[in-house]
Design a protein around this motif. Structure first.
Motif, PDB file in Angstrom:
ATOM      1  N   LEU A 143       0.902  -1.181   0.074  1.00 42.29           N
ATOM      2  CA  LEU A 143      -0.030   0.086  -0.079  1.00 42.29           C
ATOM      3  C   LEU A 143       0.793   1.349   0.073  1.00 42.29           C
ATOM      4  O   LEU A 143       0.579   2.413  -0.591  1.00 42.29           O
ATOM      5  CB  LEU A 143      -0.972  -0.182   0.993  1.00 42.29           C
ATOM      6  N   GLU A 147      -0.065   3.662  -3.033  1.00 44.75           N
ATOM      7  CA  GLU A 147      -0.592   4.873  -2.545  1.00 44.75           C
ATOM      8  C   GLU A 147       0.260   6.037  -2.510  1.00 44.75           C
ATOM      9  O   GLU A 147      -0.200   7.223  -2.817  1.00 44.75           O
ATOM     10  CB  GLU A 147      -1.205   4.644  -1.203  1.00 44.75           C
ATOM     11  N   TYR A 293      -5.471   2.290   5.821  1.00 45.98           N
ATOM     12  CA  TYR A 293      -6.004   1.483   4.645  1.00 45.98           C
ATOM     13  C   TYR A 293      -6.809   0.576   4.933  1.00 45.98           C
ATOM     14  O   TYR A 293      -6.568  -0.410   4.238  1.00 45.98           O
ATOM     15  CB  TYR A 293      -4.997   1.556   3.654  1.00 45.98           C
ATOM     16  N   GLU A 295      -9.478  -0.791   4.674  1.00 47.93           N
ATOM     17  CA  GLU A 295     -10.541  -1.085   3.680  1.00 47.93           C
ATOM     18  C   GLU A 295      -9.728  -1.959   2.468  1.00 47.93           C
ATOM     19  O   GLU A 295     -10.411  -2.666   1.765  1.00 47.93           O
ATOM     20  CB  GLU A 295     -11.391  -0.229   3.352  1.00 47.93           C
ATOM     21  N   LYS A 296      -8.506  -1.802   2.431  1.00 43.61           N
ATOM     22  CA  LYS A 296      -7.740  -2.214   1.529  1.00 43.61           C
ATOM     23  C   LYS A 296      -6.851  -3.393   1.756  1.00 43.61           C
ATOM     24  O   LYS A 296      -6.108  -4.145   1.156  1.00 43.61           O
ATOM     25  CB  LYS A 296      -6.662  -1.347   0.723  1.00 43.61           C
ATOM     26  N   HIS A 297      -6.929  -3.889   3.033  1.00 41.03           N
ATOM     27  CA  HIS A 297      -6.165  -5.117   3.734  1.00 41.03           C
ATOM     28  C   HIS A 297      -6.469  -6.179   3.199  1.00 41.03           C
ATOM     29  O   HIS A 297      -5.679  -7.103   2.845  1.00 41.03           O
ATOM     30  CB  HIS A 297      -6.145  -4.938   5.080  1.00 41.03           C
ATOM     31  N   GLY A 300      -5.432  -6.708  -0.409  1.00 37.24           N
ATOM     32  CA  GLY A 300      -4.086  -6.834  -0.390  1.00 37.24           C
ATOM     33  C   GLY A 300      -3.373  -8.070   0.108  1.00 37.24           C
ATOM     34  O   GLY A 300      -2.229  -8.572  -0.619  1.00 37.24           O
TER      35      GLY A 300
END
Ligand code: NDP
Length: 348
Positions: A143, A147, A293, A295-297, A300
């Motif tokens: 990330l 990001e 982040y 919500e992106k784990h 990922g």
């Protein structure tokens, strides 16, 4: 319940002091056997030691999302293990689970809310990867690059990674390569680490910051300058990298471990020269925090585990045996004793 080994904080280093194993001590305590509703008894398989824990040794961690460890209280951090008894709906006996708040104990009672179930097949049974490449450090690398790195396939970019042979750095550099950087150069603290980065992980070059002049070595290994800098260490190493960055480059401000035993705020202030270099060259340097982040784990973890299973990303670990060695392993990691993720194996 039978007596279990637990690890407690014995004393703090000064805010500007180096942590030593003697800051911790081992005790015995009875754990369980009675569970409250919503609790499980877990057996610890692996524990993690991480640089942010240095802040938890201070009375004031300097970060509102991090609580200090209490004196004579059991220390906690990342862990993974297996459910042995359950009094909750979502978890059953033999489930593999992980948590950011795992007590440094051979067994512990935990609230189901603090645990996340993990799927061993994602990592071909390498359960410890959930604390490293397919866990928080891997997500930090992924990330952070995605990001804040602005890596663009075909843009002929050079990426430099500091702390490159560590848990986050070793993955970040490999993601830079997968995502299309032309050159990926690592900076780390030994010749052996440099060799592994280049020969085993596919870095283009590596620089040992303990030997010779970093700026000179970087000039040689980054002939077209530096476009993306994944910064794990801060201090003079980062000054040297930023001095060689190109216009419109990007610094991923991941960590500043060279400053963690100093009494400075996070992020520590930059020297005037580096500050001016950032401004005049229009370089972004935004603080990155993996916890921002959430919500992106999940996606990922899937991505990281796929790369690892395919062999696109290689995983390095330094494994120490035995809960009694937690303090030694933590202090060793803080000084570069690890190559890849520092893991402590607690039970089979
Ligand atoms: P590592 O596995 O990289 O271990 C720490 C490494 O830091 C050591 O192996 C050592 O390697 C290096 N180091 C120690 N002291 C110095 C120094 N004075 N100068 C240069 N290097 C030093 O740890 P992690 O991968 O877990 O963490 C790396 C960084 O990422 C840390 O700064 C950490 O705080 C940060 N981080 C940030 C997160 C976020 O959300 N922003 C999340 C997770 C980690 P060497 O031999 O090369 O010196």
């Amino acid at each position: 319940g039978t007596p279990e080994i637990i690890f407690v904080l014995d004393s703090n280093p000064r805010t500007d002091g180096e942590p030593v194993p003697g800051h911790f001590r081992v005790e015995e305590a009875i754990v369980g056997p009675f569970l409250k509703e919503g609790q499980v008894l877990v057996r610890t398989l692996f524990l993690s030691v991480d640089p942010y824990m240095r802040c938890r040794m201070n009375d004031d961690t300097g970060a509102e999302y991090l609580a200090p460890w209490g004196l004579s209280e059991c220390v906690d951090g990342g862990g993974v293990g297996v459910v042995e008894l359950s009094r909750c709906e979502s978890l059953s006996v033999d489930d593999m689970v992980t948590s950011f708040n795992w007590h440094w104990q051979t067994q512990c009672l935990m609230d189901e809310k603090l645990l996340q179930k993990v799927e061993p097949q994602l990592v071909d049974g390498h359960i410890s990867y959930f604390l490293g490449a397919v866990g928080m450090p891997g997500l930090t690398a992924l990330l952070g690059v995605r990001e804040k790195g602005h890596v663009t396939e075909g843009a002929n970019q050079t990426m430099v990674v500091s702390g490159a042979a560590g848990a986050c750095g070793s993955i970040a550099g490999q993601i830079g390569r997968v995502d299309g950087c032309t050159r990926v150069v690592g900076i780390c603290g030994s010749d052996e680490k440099c060799r592994v980065l280049v020969e085993d992980l596919g870095f283009s070059a590596a620089v040992n910051y303990r030997q010779g002049d970093v700026a000179t070595a970087l000039k040689e290994s980054c002939p077209d300058g530096v476009d993306v800098y994944f910064d794990n260490v801060g201090g003079p190493i980062s000054d040297a990298v930023i001095a060689q960055m190109n216009n419109d480059g990007h610094v991923i401000l991941c960590g500043q471990i060279s400053q963690y035993n100093k009494d400075v705020p996070y992020p520590p202030p930059l020297c005037d020269e580096t500050q001016e270099a950032l401004q005049s060259k229009n370089i972004t340097r935004e603080r990155f925090m993996v916890l921002n982040y959430m919500e992106k784990h999940e996606a990922g973890i899937i991505q990281l585990s796929q790369w690892v299973r395919e062999g696109q990303i290689k995983v390095l670990e330094t494994v120490v045996d035995g809960i009694e060695n937690m303090g030694v392993a933590f202090c060793s990691m803080m000084k570069g004793g690890n190559i890849g993720k520092q893991i402590i194996k607690i039970s089979d």
